[in-house]
Every structure is written in structure tokens, then in C-alpha cells.
Design a protein around this motif. Structure first.
Motif, PDB file in Angstrom:
ATOM      1  N   ASP A 189      72.233  12.864  18.959  1.00  0.00           N
ATOM      2  CA  ASP A 189      72.824  13.632  20.171  1.00  0.00           C
ATOM      3  C   ASP A 189      73.844  12.537  20.950  1.00  0.00           C
ATOM      4  OD1 ASP A 189      71.683  15.954  19.672  1.00  0.00           O
ATOM      5  OD2 ASP A 189      70.003  15.579  21.067  1.00  0.00           O
ATOM      6  N   SER A 190      73.399  11.351  20.949  1.00  0.00           N
ATOM      7  CA  SER A 190      74.394  10.376  21.816  1.00  0.00           C
ATOM      8  C   SER A 190      75.378  10.114  20.935  1.00  0.00           C
ATOM      9  CB  SER A 190      73.594   8.988  22.153  1.00  0.00           C
ATOM     10  OG  SER A 190      73.082   8.430  21.181  1.00  0.00           O
TER      11      SER A 190
ATOM     12  N   LYS B 198      76.840  11.868  18.655  1.00  0.00           N
ATOM     13  CA  LYS B 198      77.769  13.221  18.733  1.00  0.00           C
ATOM     14  C   LYS B 198      78.533  13.236  20.056  1.00  0.00           C
ATOM     15  CE  LYS B 198      75.210  16.478  15.609  1.00  0.00           C
ATOM     16  NZ  LYS B 198      74.500  17.806  15.623  1.00  0.00           N
ATOM     17  N   ALA B 199      77.848  13.116  20.914  1.00  0.00           N
ATOM     18  CA  ALA B 199      78.594  13.099  22.375  1.00  0.00           C
ATOM     19  C   ALA B 199      79.624  11.787  22.492  1.00  0.00           C
ATOM     20  CB  ALA B 199      77.554  12.705  23.519  1.00  0.00           C
ATOM     21  N   GLU B 200      79.196  10.818  21.780  1.00  0.00           N
ATOM     22  CA  GLU B 200      80.202   9.579  21.830  1.00  0.00           C
ATOM     23  C   GLU B 200      81.373  10.040  20.892  1.00  0.00           C
ATOM     24  OE1 GLU B 200      81.791   5.817  22.590  1.00  0.00           O
ATOM     25  OE2 GLU B 200      80.032   6.648  23.575  1.00  0.00           O
ATOM     26  N   LEU B 201      81.296  10.703  19.945  1.00  0.00           N
ATOM     27  CA  LEU B 201      82.377  11.008  18.982  1.00  0.00           C
ATOM     28  C   LEU B 201      82.903  12.482  19.318  1.00  0.00           C
ATOM     29  CD1 LEU B 201      80.820   9.928  15.766  1.00  0.00           C
ATOM     30  CD2 LEU B 201      82.545   8.665  16.978  1.00  0.00           C
ATOM     31  N   ASP B 202      82.418  13.013  20.557  1.00  0.00           N
ATOM     32  CA  ASP B 202      82.915  14.405  20.739  1.00  0.00           C
ATOM     33  C   ASP B 202      83.148  15.413  19.784  1.00  0.00           C
ATOM     34  OD1 ASP B 202      83.758  15.784  22.818  1.00  0.00           O
ATOM     35  OD2 ASP B 202      85.892  15.586  22.473  1.00  0.00           O
ATOM     36  N   LEU B 203      81.750  15.351  19.265  1.00  0.00           N
ATOM     37  CA  LEU B 203      81.273  16.388  18.080  1.00  0.00           C
ATOM     38  C   LEU B 203      80.801  17.543  18.648  1.00  0.00           C
ATOM     39  CD1 LEU B 203      80.469  13.888  15.204  1.00  0.00           C
ATOM     40  CD2 LEU B 203      82.642  15.040  15.604  1.00  0.00           C
TER      41      LEU B 203
END
Length: 81
Positions: A73-74, A76-81
Motif C-alpha cells: 500500500d505504501s 502504491k501511494a508513493e507511485l500514485d497507483l
């Protein structure tokens, strides 16, 4: 001009009679030494073994908390997915 072959070191290892017979047979059929085939196998596959053991070591460090890890999840959030 004379090109000098790289120096080689002698090692000894034990193997099964089946492997020894197969190497001897291949050596005889191809007129190459058993050492040639052992070196070829080691050169071709040693990198794979080193990589696999490196991954194992990385996984052990992650499991023991010695390496920083990230949740999916972190990431995905960092990569804006």
C-alpha cells in the motif's frame, strides 16, 4: 607474440559415480577434458547460485527486521497507483 593462458588452481570435490561416468563419457565423446566441462558448468551457473543465495540473505534480513521494508500500500501511494 605469445598469449599467456590465465593461471588455474586445483580443487578437489566428490561426486556420485553416475556423474563421474557421465562426465567421463562426454569427455571421451567430445575429446575435451572433464575439467573443461566442470569449469564450463561452474562458469555458467555460479552466478545463478550467487544470486539465489543473495536473495535468500536479503529475505532473512527483512524477516529479522535488519532491512527496511515497505508495504504494498505504501509503494502504491508513493507511485500514485
Amino acid at each position: 607474440m605469445r598469449v599467456q593462458a590465465p593461471s588455474k588452481k586445483v580443487i578437489t570435490f566428490r561426486t556420485t559415480p553416475d556423474v563421474q561416468e557421465r562426465l567421463a563419457s562426454l569427455s571421451k565423446e567430445t575429446n575435451r577434458t572433464v575439467s573443461f566441462y566442470i569449469n564450463s558448468l561452474l562458469e555458467e551457473h555460479l552466478g545463478e547460485l550467487e544470486h539465489a543465495y543473495g536473495l535468500r540473505q536479503d529475505a532473512e534480513q527483512a524477516r529479522s527486521g535488519k532491512a527496511k521494508t515497505y508495504s504494498l500500500d505504501s509503494i502504491k501511494a508513493e507511485l500514485d497507483l
